[in-house]
Design a protein around this motif. Structure first.
Motif, PDB file in Angstrom:
ATOM      1  N   UNK A  74     -16.625  68.183 112.327  1.00 13.93           N
ATOM      2  CA  UNK A  74     -17.968  68.506 112.790  1.00 13.93           C
ATOM      3  C   UNK A  74     -18.189  70.014 112.890  1.00 13.93           C
ATOM      4  N   UNK A  75     -17.215  70.741 113.386  1.00 12.07           N
ATOM      5  CA  UNK A  75     -17.383  72.190 113.492  1.00 12.07           C
ATOM      6  C   UNK A  75     -17.487  72.844 112.113  1.00 12.07           C
ATOM      7  N   UNK A  76     -16.782  72.281 111.138  1.00 15.75           N
ATOM      8  CA  UNK A  76     -16.910  72.790 109.778  1.00 15.75           C
ATOM      9  C   UNK A  76     -18.336  72.592 109.272  1.00 15.75           C
ATOM     10  N   UNK A  77     -18.925  71.439 109.583  1.00 12.39           N
ATOM     11  CA  UNK A  77     -20.309  71.177 109.170  1.00 12.39           C
ATOM     12  C   UNK A  77     -21.279  72.130 109.851  1.00 12.39           C
ATOM     13  N   UNK A  78     -21.057  72.403 111.132  1.00 12.23           N
ATOM     14  CA  UNK A  78     -21.927  73.329 111.844  1.00 12.23           C
ATOM     15  C   UNK A  78     -21.865  74.713 111.224  1.00 12.23           C
ATOM     16  N   UNK A  79     -20.658  75.138 110.848  1.00 13.90           N
ATOM     17  CA  UNK A  79     -20.520  76.450 110.218  1.00 13.90           C
ATOM     18  C   UNK A  79     -21.276  76.501 108.894  1.00 13.90           C
ATOM     19  N   UNK A  80     -21.129  75.469 108.083  1.00 14.10           N
ATOM     20  CA  UNK A  80     -21.814  75.470 106.784  1.00 14.10           C
ATOM     21  C   UNK A  80     -23.325  75.391 106.970  1.00 14.10           C
ATOM     22  N   UNK A  81     -23.777  74.554 107.907  1.00 16.38           N
ATOM     23  CA  UNK A  81     -25.206  74.477 108.160  1.00 16.38           C
ATOM     24  C   UNK A  81     -25.780  75.793 108.634  1.00 16.38           C
ATOM     25  N   UNK A  82     -24.979  76.533 109.394  1.00 18.11           N
ATOM     26  CA  UNK A  82     -25.413  77.836 109.900  1.00 18.11           C
ATOM     27  C   UNK A  82     -25.354  78.930 108.843  1.00 18.11           C
ATOM     28  N   UNK A  83     -24.920  78.559 107.630  1.00 21.40           N
ATOM     29  CA  UNK A  83     -24.856  79.541 106.549  1.00 21.40           C
ATOM     30  C   UNK A  83     -23.692  80.497 106.690  1.00 21.40           C
ATOM     31  N   UNK A  84     -22.591  80.030 107.267  1.00 22.98           N
ATOM     32  CA  UNK A  84     -21.409  80.884 107.467  1.00 22.98           C
ATOM     33  C   UNK A  84     -20.377  80.549 106.400  1.00 22.98           C
ATOM     34  N   UNK A  85     -19.876  81.526 105.653  1.00 21.97           N
ATOM     35  CA  UNK A  85     -18.779  81.258 104.724  1.00 21.97           C
ATOM     36  C   UNK A  85     -17.574  80.695 105.468  1.00 21.97           C
ATOM     37  N   UNK A  86     -16.820  79.810 104.813  1.00 23.41           N
ATOM     38  CA  UNK A  86     -15.688  79.182 105.484  1.00 23.41           C
ATOM     39  C   UNK A  86     -14.408  79.404 104.684  1.00 23.41           C
ATOM     40  N   UNK A  87     -13.304  79.458 105.419  1.00 21.02           N
ATOM     41  CA  UNK A  87     -11.982  79.471 104.806  1.00 21.02           C
ATOM     42  C   UNK A  87     -11.200  78.341 105.455  1.00 21.02           C
ATOM     43  N   UNK A  88     -10.678  77.427 104.624  1.00 21.43           N
ATOM     44  CA  UNK A  88     -10.116  76.170 105.104  1.00 21.43           C
ATOM     45  C   UNK A  88      -8.663  76.057 104.679  1.00 21.43           C
ATOM     46  N   UNK A  89      -7.841  75.560 105.595  1.00 21.48           N
ATOM     47  CA  UNK A  89      -6.414  75.409 105.311  1.00 21.48           C
ATOM     48  C   UNK A  89      -6.149  74.131 104.535  1.00 21.48           C
ATOM     49  N   UNK A  90      -5.245  74.208 103.570  1.00 21.06           N
ATOM     50  CA  UNK A  90      -4.735  73.037 102.871  1.00 21.06           C
ATOM     51  C   UNK A  90      -3.374  72.710 103.476  1.00 21.06           C
ATOM     52  N   UNK A  91      -3.341  71.659 104.269  1.00 20.88           N
ATOM     53  CA  UNK A  91      -2.108  71.292 104.960  1.00 20.88           C
ATOM     54  C   UNK A  91      -1.010  71.026 103.941  1.00 20.88           C
ATOM     55  N   UNK A  92       0.194  71.449 104.267  1.00 17.51           N
ATOM     56  CA  UNK A  92       1.285  71.381 103.299  1.00 17.51           C
ATOM     57  C   UNK A  92       1.685  69.949 102.961  1.00 17.51           C
ATOM     58  N   UNK A  93       1.315  68.979 103.832  1.00 16.49           N
ATOM     59  CA  UNK A  93       1.800  67.613 103.655  1.00 16.49           C
ATOM     60  C   UNK A  93       0.723  66.625 103.256  1.00 16.49           C
ATOM     61  N   UNK A  94      -0.515  66.825 103.738  1.00 21.64           N
ATOM     62  CA  UNK A  94      -1.540  65.815 103.485  1.00 21.64           C
ATOM     63  C   UNK A  94      -2.928  66.444 103.483  1.00 21.64           C
ATOM     64  N   UNK A  95      -3.757  66.031 102.540  1.00 18.27           N
ATOM     65  CA  UNK A  95      -5.138  66.511 102.505  1.00 18.27           C
ATOM     66  C   UNK A  95      -5.951  65.922 103.661  1.00 18.27           C
ATOM     67  N   UNK A  96      -5.452  64.871 104.310  1.00 19.26           N
ATOM     68  CA  UNK A  96      -6.156  64.286 105.443  1.00 19.26           C
ATOM     69  C   UNK A  96      -6.250  65.249 106.622  1.00 19.26           C
ATOM     70  N   UNK A  97      -5.363  66.217 106.704  1.00 20.12           N
ATOM     71  CA  UNK A  97      -5.241  67.029 107.916  1.00 20.12           C
ATOM     72  C   UNK A  97      -6.015  68.339 107.872  1.00 20.12           C
ATOM     73  N   UNK A  98      -6.354  68.827 106.705  1.00 21.68           N
ATOM     74  CA  UNK A  98      -7.006  70.122 106.641  1.00 21.68           C
ATOM     75  C   UNK A  98      -8.521  70.065 106.602  1.00 21.68           C
ATOM     76  N   UNK A  99      -9.062  69.108 105.860  1.00 19.40           N
ATOM     77  CA  UNK A  99     -10.505  68.961 105.774  1.00 19.40           C
ATOM     78  C   UNK A  99     -11.175  69.752 104.678  1.00 19.40           C
ATOM     79  N   UNK A 100     -10.405  70.316 103.748  1.00 17.96           N
ATOM     80  CA  UNK A 100     -11.029  71.168 102.727  1.00 17.96           C
ATOM     81  C   UNK A 100     -11.918  70.361 101.783  1.00 17.96           C
TER      82      UNK A 100
END
Length: 488
Positions: free
Chosen positions: A355-381
């Motif tokens: 949800x916070x990632x969505x708020x950032x994008x809606x607010x027009x803020x560039x985002x940098x997202x982590x790719x978890x080393x083990x699973x894509x389920x954990x980072x949210x990219x």
């Protein structure tokens, strides 16, 4: 160290016969408590995260307890009643907080569903609910009534909830349960005159209710949808996207790099950033500030130990302590990003916050997202816009931070806002909630590759005292929360 699958077999397998014996002996309260304790133990084992998602046998045992209890209460003969088309919609939750994505998702579904009457029932098996704060949260929804199961044992709560469901005769029951809430999964039963919808928000740990065959299964993000569909065999699941009410794009007068230095922000509580991992958020914050020489805003509660470690890191990197701004709570992350003139949103890690990632994008803020080393389920990219900044190692994050300029940030701001408008406005959820519309889940990014070296570093951590202490404290905290919910 056991991997996630072997952990479930060894831990759950040893308990199943005992739980079955308890059910046969009529010790339903002990059986419910044992199921909850089993899930808590798996939850607190880091090697099971994003590996163990559901346990069909535990779900069957919960359902067996619910059936036995209905018969014990003399209510088991009413299960052939036709659906009450005029009945309310019931939302069965375990614990609700005034803030957080879980409560927000519940509120969004209620306010956008168009139902005339809704009843939110809180079991209280997983911690205390701040009733006053929650009633304020629901104050704009006059059609909603909030009911908390009386304090007491697992069985007394199950009794109360099952009786209450029969009294109100809902046409639909939505399960918004926490991972370990055996009472909630036992309370609902098939052929009881209501439709059951399971909202899979507890998505990267073992969660009860995942394998209720008669329930409609809803996933709130593309990673969860495709994982349930393609890996867990939930063949008829539906995508129900997270949304955030539009509070406006980045104001035209809000320039990037106004002070000449980058202003970054992360919004997350300790459960997302204070988790054992090969790269630690509390260590990265001082490093980030040593590169940007700007400010980093943290929104969300951190433990005193985490704040102390950040302060120590600031001194080590000769970064002024004023560069780190700690804000435990804000009413709106979206508005706070504008208020604090944030240039770049650093998504929480190792566990991302949808949800916070969505708020950032809606607010027009560039985002940098982590790719978890083990699973894509954990980072949210996979929820971020195409071309968003992503990183796996600290060196990759450092290079991103050192390369940013106004034009690049402005371009990413437009991409972020476009992603929000396309996938996460209120109107999208309204469409998805309509029975005759099945919203197609976005495809996953193709460029994800787990990092073997990072995984090796993560696997090396179990031998450390820090990891052992984390597991012990995590389990103790969850037991304490459960005790509070039942008796305080």
């Amino acid at each position: 160290m056991l991997n996630g699958g072997n952990l479930l077999i060894s831990l759950v397998g040893r308990r199943l016969d005992k739980i079955r014996s308890q059910i046969e002996a009529g010790a339903l309260n002990s059986a419910l408590a044992a199921i909850q304790d089993t899930v808590d133990r798996v939850f607190c084992e880091p090697s099971a995260v994003a590996k163990v998602f559901g346990a069909p046998e535990l779900d069957r045992l919960c359902q067996a307890i619910g059936r036995v209890n209905l018969n014990r209460l003399g209510l088991g003969q009413r299960n052939q009643e036709t659906r009450n088309a005029d009945g309310p919609v019931a939302y069965l939750a375990s614990r609700l907080q005034a803030s957080g994505g879980h409560t927000a998702a519940l509120v969004d579904i209620i306010r956008l569903s168009g139902d005339r009457q809704s009843v939110v029932i809180v079991s209280g098996t997983c911690g205390r609910t701040d009733t006053h704060a929650l009633r304020n949260r629901f104050s704009d929804l006059p059609m909603v009534s909030l009911e908390l199961a009386p304090r007491g044992s697992h069985l007394s709560k199950l009794d109360w909830i099952q009786r209450r469901l029969l009294e109100i005769r809902p046409r639909t029951v939505w399960l918004f349960n926490h991972h370990q809430d055996s009472v909630a999964i036992a309370a609902v039963q098939p052929n009881e005159g209501y439709r059951v919808c399971f909202y899979h928000h507890a998505d990267h740990h073992l969660c009860l209710g995942l394998h209720l065959s008669y329930a409609e299964h809803y996933d709130p993000h593309p990673m969860g949808f495709h994982n349930c569909r393609n890996s867990l065999g939930i063949s008829n699941n539906r995508y129900l996207p997270l949304v955030v009410s539009d509070q406006g794009d980045r104001p035209p007068g809000l320039a990037f790099l106004e002070s000449g230095h980058l202003v970054t922000c992360t919004a997350a509580s300790s459960n997302k950033v204070e988790v054992p991992y090969f790269v630690r958020y509390v260590d990265m914050v001082p490093e980030i500030l040593s590169i940007t020489r700007g400010r980093h805003i943290h929104i969300g509660r951190l433990t005193p130990l985490a704040r102390r470690r950040i302060s120590k890191g600031l001194r080590h990197h000769n970064v002024p302590k004023e560069s780190f701004v700690y804000i435990p709570y804000v009413p709106s992350v979206w508005r706070a990003l504008h208020e604090y003139r944030v240039d770049l949103y650093l998504a929480s890690f190792p566990y991302g916050g949808g949800r916070t990632l969505l708020e950032a994008m809606g607010a027009g803020i560039p985002v940098v997202v982590h790719k978890h080393c083990r699973s894509r389920m954990l980072g949210g990219f996979d929820m971020a816009y195409d071309g968003a900044f992503t990183w796996q190692t600290r060196e990759e994050l450092q290079r991103i931070l050192a390369s940013l300029d106004r034009d690049t940030l402005a371009r990413h701001s437009r991409w972020a806002r476009a992603q929000y408008e396309k996938h996460h406005r209120d109107e999208i959820l309204v469409t998805a909630l309509t029975d005759h519309n099945r919203l197609e889940a976005p495809q996953l990014s193709r460029d994800y590759q787990p990092k073997r070296m990072s995984q090796a570093l993560e696997r090396a951590d179990p031998a450390t005292l820090r990891r052992f202490v984390y597991c012990v404290l995590c389990y103790a905290y969850r037991r304490w929360q459960a005790w509070q919910g039942r008796w305080i």
